[in-house]
Scaffold this motif. Structure first.
Motif, short mmCIF file in Angstrom:
data_model
loop_
_atom_site.label_atom_id
_atom_site.label_comp_id
_atom_site.label_asym_id
_atom_site.label_seq_id
_atom_site.Cartn_x
_atom_site.Cartn_y
_atom_site.Cartn_z
N GLU A 119 15.72 -5.88 13.30
CA GLU A 119 16.47 -6.24 14.52
C GLU A 119 17.52 -7.30 14.20
O GLU A 119 17.71 -8.28 14.93
CB GLU A 119 15.52 -6.74 15.62
CG GLU A 119 14.48 -5.73 16.07
CD GLU A 119 15.04 -4.62 16.94
OE1 GLU A 119 16.23 -4.70 17.32
OE2 GLU A 119 14.31 -3.66 17.24
N GLN A 146 23.96 -0.29 19.07
CA GLN A 146 23.72 -1.18 20.21
C GLN A 146 24.93 -2.08 20.49
O GLN A 146 25.86 -2.18 19.70
CB GLN A 146 22.49 -2.05 19.95
CG GLN A 146 21.19 -1.29 19.93
CD GLN A 146 20.00 -2.21 19.77
OE1 GLN A 146 20.06 -3.39 20.07
NE2 GLN A 146 18.90 -1.67 19.28
N ARG A 184 24.54 7.82 23.50
CA ARG A 184 25.40 7.37 22.39
C ARG A 184 26.55 8.34 22.14
O ARG A 184 27.67 7.91 21.83
CB ARG A 184 24.53 7.23 21.13
CG ARG A 184 25.29 6.85 19.88
CD ARG A 184 24.35 6.51 18.74
NE ARG A 184 23.34 7.53 18.51
CZ ARG A 184 23.55 8.67 17.85
NH1 ARG A 184 24.76 8.94 17.38
NH2 ARG A 184 22.58 9.53 17.66
N HIS A 343 22.78 -6.89 28.53
CA HIS A 343 23.15 -7.83 27.47
C HIS A 343 22.03 -8.83 27.19
O HIS A 343 21.81 -9.22 26.05
CB HIS A 343 24.43 -8.58 27.84
CG HIS A 343 25.67 -7.78 27.62
ND1 HIS A 343 26.21 -6.96 28.58
CD2 HIS A 343 26.47 -7.66 26.53
CE1 HIS A 343 27.30 -6.38 28.09
NE2 HIS A 343 27.48 -6.78 26.86
N GLN A 346 18.84 -7.33 24.96
CA GLN A 346 19.09 -6.68 23.66
C GLN A 346 17.92 -6.82 22.69
O GLN A 346 17.67 -5.93 21.90
CB GLN A 346 20.36 -7.26 23.04
CG GLN A 346 21.63 -6.75 23.70
CD GLN A 346 22.85 -7.50 23.23
OE1 GLN A 346 23.37 -8.35 23.93
NE2 GLN A 346 23.33 -7.23 22.04
N ARG A 370 27.77 2.30 24.34
CA ARG A 370 26.90 1.29 23.72
C ARG A 370 25.99 0.64 24.76
O ARG A 370 24.81 0.39 24.49
CB ARG A 370 27.75 0.21 23.02
CG ARG A 370 28.35 0.64 21.70
CD ARG A 370 29.11 -0.50 21.05
NE ARG A 370 29.68 -0.10 19.78
CZ ARG A 370 29.03 -0.13 18.62
NH1 ARG A 370 27.78 -0.55 18.58
NH2 ARG A 370 29.62 0.24 17.50
N TRP A 371 26.54 0.35 25.93
CA TRP A 371 25.75 -0.25 27.00
C TRP A 371 24.59 0.67 27.39
O TRP A 371 23.43 0.24 27.45
CB TRP A 371 26.64 -0.51 28.21
CG TRP A 371 25.96 -1.23 29.34
CD1 TRP A 371 25.99 -2.58 29.58
CD2 TRP A 371 25.15 -0.67 30.39
NE1 TRP A 371 25.24 -2.88 30.71
CE2 TRP A 371 24.72 -1.73 31.22
CE3 TRP A 371 24.75 0.63 30.70
CZ2 TRP A 371 23.91 -1.54 32.33
CZ3 TRP A 371 23.94 0.83 31.82
CH2 TRP A 371 23.52 -0.23 32.62
N THR A 374 22.04 1.08 24.52
CA THR A 374 21.20 -0.12 24.39
C THR A 374 20.16 -0.16 25.50
O THR A 374 18.99 -0.49 25.26
CB THR A 374 22.07 -1.39 24.45
OG1 THR A 374 23.06 -1.33 23.41
CG2 THR A 374 21.24 -2.64 24.26
N ARG A 378 15.57 0.50 25.05
CA ARG A 378 14.58 -0.56 25.28
C ARG A 378 13.22 0.04 25.64
O ARG A 378 12.20 -0.66 25.60
CB ARG A 378 15.01 -1.49 26.43
CG ARG A 378 16.36 -2.20 26.32
CD ARG A 378 16.52 -2.96 25.04
NE ARG A 378 17.12 -2.10 24.03
CZ ARG A 378 17.01 -2.29 22.73
NH1 ARG A 378 16.31 -3.31 22.28
NH2 ARG A 378 17.57 -1.46 21.88
#
Length: 394
Positions: A119, A146, A184, A343, A346, A370-371, A374, A378
């Motif tokens: 990570e 990410q 993605r 954000h 992450q 990307r948002w 990501t 999770r």
């Protein structure tokens, strides 16, 4: 059996380690590309090169460290002398002063042949420089799909030297990997059930509102709620607290909270989650209102104690000019953490994730993908996405 890109990456990492051509190497890999499997093979190859070699495996947060440890044991990758820990436990030690929270200082030396940082996109520049100071080869591993770290131009995974981008066949059947790949590659998720517990619901339908209400009413710590806008986050936090009988704007014992600003001296970092153990209001000499609080931190073996700014709770923006706290040190910034912006999440993962699709007006197509990627990555087991129906109207 390694894939072609895994085998190629392993050869390049091996050559780098043998020849010591650079102090570090970066390896990026999308979800499902087998980063941990490659790390396991690397450990086996390292044992053949040098049977006395030891590896310090580490990650930014306690929870990420536990996940890494489980995966390494599953792959039987550990050898005698190896360790798995947070980065902080690996390279820092504590100095205790009576009546004060322990302070963390960098160790003088580290007896490891190689450091593997998982990570790695979460690592800030200051910690990275501390890692490099030991002059031990470092393999930094992360997901280059990410979002970049918020509030910093430093990003280890911006342009990784090696990349894993082929999804493993056994992972292709995973509904979360399917959603992640769509996010993605296209930035568009259709309204449908992708698999057991993985779905996207049309936010315009009344029944979707009932699903959201049920999820919020049954909030638990293994449910991560994500959105784009701070205004949405504030409303969600308020709604969940009311459903949990947390009356009023002040934080209470048992409240879920999130750290909003790094404080390296106390080893708290932006996005860290915790639960308030005790809290009491106190005024500073200049009239600033503070909470003196103790917070149990998720996945960590230490707790936070200190002064946190009262007016940050429920605020739409993060305070910039924070006055000195009553103890004479820099005050800290925390807020309710039942719901988070993507954000802030992450470095987090949870068994269940609820995502509200919220695209910023000025975001580019690449930023949006990307948002969304990501956000959905999770989730470990269950994922519910609430958003518009992208299919054309009849």
């Amino acid at each position: 059996m390694l894939s072609q890109d895994q085998a190629a990456a392993l050869r390049q990492i091996g050559a780098w380690y043998r020849e010591k051509t650079a102090p570090y190497m970066t390896l990026g890999g999308y979800a499902g590309t087998g980063k941990t499997t490659l790390i396991a093979y690397l450990r086996q190859a390292l044992a053949q090169l040098d049977e006395d070699a030891t590896v310090g495996f580490c990650a930014y947060t306690g929870k990420a460290t536990r996940v890494l440890q489980e995966k390494l044991h599953e792959n039987r990758a550990m050898r005698r002398g190896d360790s798995v820990s947070t980065i902080h436990s690996l390279i820092y030690t504590t100095e205790e002063t009576a009546g004060e929270m322990p302070k963390w200082v960098r160790k003088d030396a580290l007896e490891r042949s190689l450091i593997v940082v998982d990570e790695a996109s979460m690592v800030d520049e200051a910690i990275w420089q501390d890692l490099l100071s030991f002059e031990i080869p470092i393999l930094a591993v992360g997901d280059h799909g990410q979002l970049p770290p918020v509030g910093s131009e430093f990003n280890l995974m911006a342009v990784p030297q090696l990349r894993l981008e082929r999804i493993f066949r056994q992972e292709e059947g995973s509904p979360i990997i399917e959603v992640a790949t769509l996010a993605r590659e296209t930035g568009v998720l259709p309204i449908r059930e992708f698999g057991a517990g993985v779905r996207k619901l049309d936010r315009a339908l009344p029944e979707t509102g009932l699903v959201v209400e049920e999820l919020l009413s049954n909030w638990r710590e293994d449910l991560l709620i994500l959105c784009g806008y701070n205004a949405t986050r504030i409303k969600l936090n308020q709604a969940i607290r009311e459903l949990r009988d947390m009356i009023g704007p002040a934080p209470q014992s048992g409240d879920r909270v999130v750290c909003l600003r790094n404080n390296r001296g106390k080893h708290i970092f932006n996005g860290m989650l915790g639960r308030i153990v005790r809290v009491a209001e106190e005024k500073g000499e200049d009239g600033t209102a503070w909470y003196e609080a103790e917070i149990a931190l998720d996945g960590e073996d230490y707790a936070y104690t200190g002064y946190i700014l009262r007016d940050q709770f429920g605020a739409a923006t993060t305070a910039k000019d924070v006055p000195v706290a009553p103890d004479g040190e820099r005050g800290d910034l925390w807020d309710f953490g039942y719901a988070l912006t993507v954000h802030k999440a992450q470095g987090s993962q949870a068994q269940s994730v609820l995502v509200f699709e919220e695209r910023f007006v000025k975001s580019t197509e690449a930023d949006w993908r990307r948002w969304l990627y990501t956000a959905v990555t999770r989730a470990e087991l269950q994922l519910t996405v609430i958003g518009p129906d992208p299919s054309p109207a009849d």
